[in-house]
Scaffold this motif. Structure first.
Motif, PDB file in Angstrom:
ATOM      1  N   ASN A  69       0.821  -1.211   0.000  1.00  6.47           N
ATOM      2  CA  ASN A  69       0.000   0.000   0.000  1.00  6.47           C
ATOM      3  C   ASN A  69       0.853   1.258   0.000  1.00  6.47           C
ATOM      4  OD1 ASN A  69      -2.583  -1.064  -0.125  1.00  6.47           O
ATOM      5  ND2 ASN A  69      -2.720  -1.352   2.087  1.00  6.47           N
ATOM      6  N   SER A 126      -3.365   3.996  -2.816  1.00  3.42           N
ATOM      7  CA  SER A 126      -3.524   2.646  -2.287  1.00  3.42           C
ATOM      8  C   SER A 126      -4.985   2.240  -2.133  1.00  3.42           C
ATOM      9  CB  SER A 126      -2.799   2.508  -0.947  1.00  3.42           C
ATOM     10  OG  SER A 126      -3.333   3.402   0.015  1.00  3.42           O
ATOM     11  N   CYS A 127      -5.884   3.197  -1.940  1.00 10.65           N
ATOM     12  CA  CYS A 127      -7.300   2.850  -1.803  1.00 10.65           C
ATOM     13  C   CYS A 127      -7.915   2.409  -3.131  1.00 10.65           C
ATOM     14  CB  CYS A 127      -8.093   4.001  -1.202  1.00 10.65           C
ATOM     15  SG  CYS A 127      -7.908   5.563  -2.038  1.00 10.65           S
ATOM     16  N   SER A 176     -17.908   1.129   3.325  1.00  8.89           N
ATOM     17  CA  SER A 176     -17.764   1.504   1.917  1.00  8.89           C
ATOM     18  C   SER A 176     -19.065   1.530   1.142  1.00  8.89           C
ATOM     19  CB  SER A 176     -16.767   0.565   1.244  1.00  8.89           C
ATOM     20  OG  SER A 176     -15.491   0.747   1.811  1.00  8.89           O
ATOM     21  N   ASP A 234     -19.162   4.793  -0.498  1.00 10.96           N
ATOM     22  CA  ASP A 234     -18.405   4.879  -1.754  1.00 10.96           C
ATOM     23  C   ASP A 234     -19.226   4.343  -2.915  1.00 10.96           C
ATOM     24  OD1 ASP A 234     -15.607   5.742  -0.839  1.00 10.96           O
ATOM     25  OD2 ASP A 234     -15.989   4.021   0.450  1.00 10.96           O
ATOM     26  N   PHE A 255     -13.462   2.573  -4.813  1.00  9.65           N
ATOM     27  CA  PHE A 255     -12.744   1.929  -3.718  1.00  9.65           C
ATOM     28  C   PHE A 255     -12.469   0.466  -4.042  1.00  9.65           C
ATOM     29  CE2 PHE A 255     -12.932  -0.155   0.596  1.00  9.65           C
ATOM     30  CZ  PHE A 255     -11.657   0.262   0.992  1.00  9.65           C
TER      31      PHE A 255
END
Length: 314
Positions: A11, A53-54, A130, A133, A246
């Motif tokens: 990450n 990294s996400c 999430s 998202d 995401f």
């Protein structure tokens, strides 16, 4: 063809982990690749990437696009803080993950509208962080022709349905109530987090915003995919990276779109052991922050332990 590549995703640019990971897996896998953001070294088996990294589905697309010419049948892809069962190696990994050329493994895919689902990464089930998202995601974004690279909404829904995911754009209100919100044994930190989640989701308790595009979710730090369907997977996950979706929505959805069959931990004898948010210390205490102790006392019928922060462990 070569059997399998072990692809380890970083990450962050923490290159100190290369050496211990090489020692850990070098005698079990002949071909190991490290995917590291903003890498400036010269190791031939390190792939340099630049996404956040996400959205590390973009890391994976970039890496596979580079190494696919080497002719691997499978890719076992893990995070650098995932500790695989010490018995897993390149001659037997398919038995552990129950995969073949037409299947892909991902730990726990789930419908975003299913309140009974409690697979890995949902400590506040039915709520999942999430979902927000997913609610704000739209394939129509300036500067990217998503219709060239992703299925239409109707096609996407059909592709999810073939895996048994009866996708709905509507999300029930009860998905936004983290329960049980109060867990006395977890301490103040956990309970404050639950209260914060409840307050954050008051608008969705009144009127949950519907989704705009078919998606599923899953914990995604361990996946196995085959080369047979890799081209579509690379394209889908790369497109979702370009659209800033995401990763724990992008990877399971890309796998569902690209592969005829998904297997998860409910289809395997071995299960992952994960520690979330408030329970990291529990993992460190259980295994004494010692890689040797963890190796010698690795739990039976366990695929992996996560997270293991190599910078903190002996």
């Amino acid at each position: 063809m070569k059997e399998v590549a072990l692809v380890i995703i970083f990450n962050h640019n923490y290159t100190a982990n290369i050496k211990p990971l090489t020692l850990l897996y070098g005698n079990r896998f002949k071909n190991i690749f490290f995917v590291i953001p903003f890498y400036n070294g010269n190791l031939p088996n390190v792939i340099n990437v630049f996404e956040k990294s996400c959205f590390f589905q973009g890391y994976i697309s970039s890496a596979l696009n580079q190494i696919k010419k080497e002719g691997f049948k499978y890719y076992l892809i893990i995070g650098d803080d995932v500790f695989l069962n010490p018995s897993i190696e390149e001659t037997n990994f398919k038995n552990f993950f129950n995969v073949n050329e037409d299947t892909a493994f991902i730990p726990g895919p789930f419908l975003l509208s299913d309140p009974s689902e409690t697979r890995p990464s949902r400590p506040y089930a039915p709520y999942w962080n999430s979902i927000a998202d997913a609610q704000k995601f739209d394939v129509i974004q300036f500067g990217f022709h998503s219709e060239k690279y992703l299925p239409s909404k109707s096609e996407a829904k059909m592709l999810l349905n073939r895996h048994g995911f009866d996708f709905s754009y509507k999300i029930p209100r009860r998905m936004f109530f983290p329960k049980p919100m109060i867990r006395f044994k977890e301490g103040i930190r956990h309970n404050l987090q639950g209260i914060k989640l409840l307050l954050k989701n008051i608008p969705n308790l009144v009127y949950p915003k519907p989704l705009k595009y078919p998606l599923i979710g899953s914990y995604s730090d361990v996946i196995v995919i085959s080369a047979k369907h890799q081209e579509n997977f690379i394209s889908y996950s790369g497109a979702f990276a370009a659209l800033n979706l995401f990763v724990e929505l992008a990877l399971p959805t890309s796998i569902a779109f690209a592969y005829p069959k998904i297997v998860s931990e409910i289809d395997t004898k071995y299960k992952g052991e994960t520690y979330w948010y408030y329970s990291h210390n529990e993992c460190e205490k259980k295994y004494k922050k010692s890689l040797l102790y963890l190796t010698e006392n690795f739990p039976i019928d366990t695929l992996y332990v996560h997270p293991i922060k190599l910078s903190k462990w002996k």
